[in-house]
Design a protein around this motif. Structure first.
Motif, mmCIF file in Angstrom:
data_model
loop_
_atom_site.group_PDB
_atom_site.id
_atom_site.type_symbol
_atom_site.label_atom_id
_atom_site.label_comp_id
_atom_site.label_asym_id
_atom_site.label_seq_id
_atom_site.Cartn_x
_atom_site.Cartn_y
_atom_site.Cartn_z
ATOM 1 N N LEU A 184 0.842 -1.197 0.000
ATOM 2 C CA LEU A 184 0.000 0.000 0.000
ATOM 3 C C LEU A 184 0.873 1.242 0.000
ATOM 4 O O LEU A 184 1.727 1.404 0.870
ATOM 5 N N ARG A 185 0.663 2.104 -0.989
ATOM 6 C CA ARG A 185 1.435 3.343 -1.090
ATOM 7 C C ARG A 185 0.543 4.506 -0.640
ATOM 8 O O ARG A 185 -0.588 4.638 -1.078
ATOM 9 N N ASN A 186 1.080 5.331 0.237
ATOM 10 C CA ASN A 186 0.385 6.501 0.780
ATOM 11 C C ASN A 186 -0.773 6.138 1.703
ATOM 12 O O ASN A 186 -1.663 6.946 1.935
ATOM 13 N N ALA B 236 -7.002 8.607 0.377
ATOM 14 C CA ALA B 236 -6.922 7.660 -0.739
ATOM 15 C C ALA B 236 -5.504 7.093 -0.788
ATOM 16 O O ALA B 236 -4.543 7.744 -0.382
ATOM 17 N N TYR B 237 -5.387 5.859 -1.276
ATOM 18 C CA TYR B 237 -4.063 5.232 -1.377
ATOM 19 C C TYR B 237 -4.036 4.303 -2.586
ATOM 20 O O TYR B 237 -5.084 3.962 -3.139
ATOM 21 N N ASP B 238 -2.832 3.913 -2.972
ATOM 22 C CA ASP B 238 -2.640 3.030 -4.116
ATOM 23 C C ASP B 238 -2.180 1.662 -3.666
ATOM 24 O O ASP B 238 -1.396 1.539 -2.714
ATOM 25 N N VAL B 239 -2.649 0.633 -4.357
ATOM 26 C CA VAL B 239 -2.122 -0.717 -4.203
ATOM 27 C C VAL B 239 -1.114 -0.898 -5.325
ATOM 28 O O VAL B 239 -1.440 -0.708 -6.506
ATOM 29 N N VAL B 240 0.137 -1.202 -4.962
ATOM 30 C CA VAL B 240 1.219 -1.325 -5.936
ATOM 31 C C VAL B 240 1.934 -2.660 -5.740
ATOM 32 O O VAL B 240 1.864 -3.251 -4.662
ATOM 33 N N PRO B 241 2.636 -3.154 -6.759
ATOM 34 C CA PRO B 241 3.400 -4.389 -6.588
ATOM 35 C C PRO B 241 4.484 -4.206 -5.522
ATOM 36 O O PRO B 241 5.149 -3.170 -5.477
ATOM 37 N N ALA B 242 4.674 -5.205 -4.663
ATOM 38 C CA ALA B 242 5.698 -5.123 -3.621
ATOM 39 C C ALA B 242 7.087 -4.930 -4.218
ATOM 40 O O ALA B 242 7.921 -4.248 -3.637
ATOM 41 N N ALA C 21 7.775 -3.230 -6.853
ATOM 42 C CA ALA C 21 7.867 -1.954 -7.577
ATOM 43 C C ALA C 21 7.040 -0.891 -6.842
ATOM 44 O O ALA C 21 6.043 -0.391 -7.382
ATOM 45 N N PRO C 22 7.445 -0.529 -5.628
ATOM 46 C CA PRO C 22 6.637 0.406 -4.842
ATOM 47 C C PRO C 22 6.478 1.786 -5.470
ATOM 48 O O PRO C 22 5.544 2.512 -5.135
ATOM 49 N N ASP C 23 7.358 2.154 -6.387
ATOM 50 C CA ASP C 23 7.247 3.446 -7.076
ATOM 51 C C ASP C 23 6.623 3.297 -8.462
ATOM 52 O O ASP C 23 6.519 4.274 -9.203
ATOM 53 N N GLY C 24 6.189 2.086 -8.790
ATOM 54 C CA GLY C 24 5.627 1.822 -10.113
ATOM 55 C C GLY C 24 4.165 2.211 -10.219
ATOM 56 O O GLY C 24 3.589 2.848 -9.328
#
Length: 77
Positions: free
Chosen positions: A2-4, A32-38, A40-43
């Motif tokens: 989870l990013r942010n 709000a937050y983003d689900v990103v690949p572990a 590639a956290p900045d992807g």
């Protein structure tokens, strides 16, 4: 990953007694937050989850060798 994801506790409205396990009632909110690949956290986000307004939550904390950890949490309202 989870990013942010950064919940904010607005108020603690009740605390149960205990030494190694404590039950809290609190009000929190999430942006709000983003689900990103572990890997590639900045992807690019796999998906974006909308924020959640202030909500009453019952949370159970337990003491571990590394400090307090969340055992359970559920919305009350």
């Amino acid at each position: 990953m989870l990013r942010n994801f950064a919940p904010t506790v607005v108020a603690v409205t009740g605390v149960g007694e205990g030494t190694d396990r404590v039950e809290l009632d609190l009000v929190d909110r999430w942006p709000a937050y983003d689900v990103v690949p572990a890997g590639a956290p900045d992807g690019l986000a796999l998906r974006t989850v909308p924020g959640r307004p202030e909500t009453t939550v019952r949370m159970v904390l337990v003491r571990s060798d590394d400090g307090w950890r969340i055992e359970a949490a559920r919305r009350l309202a």
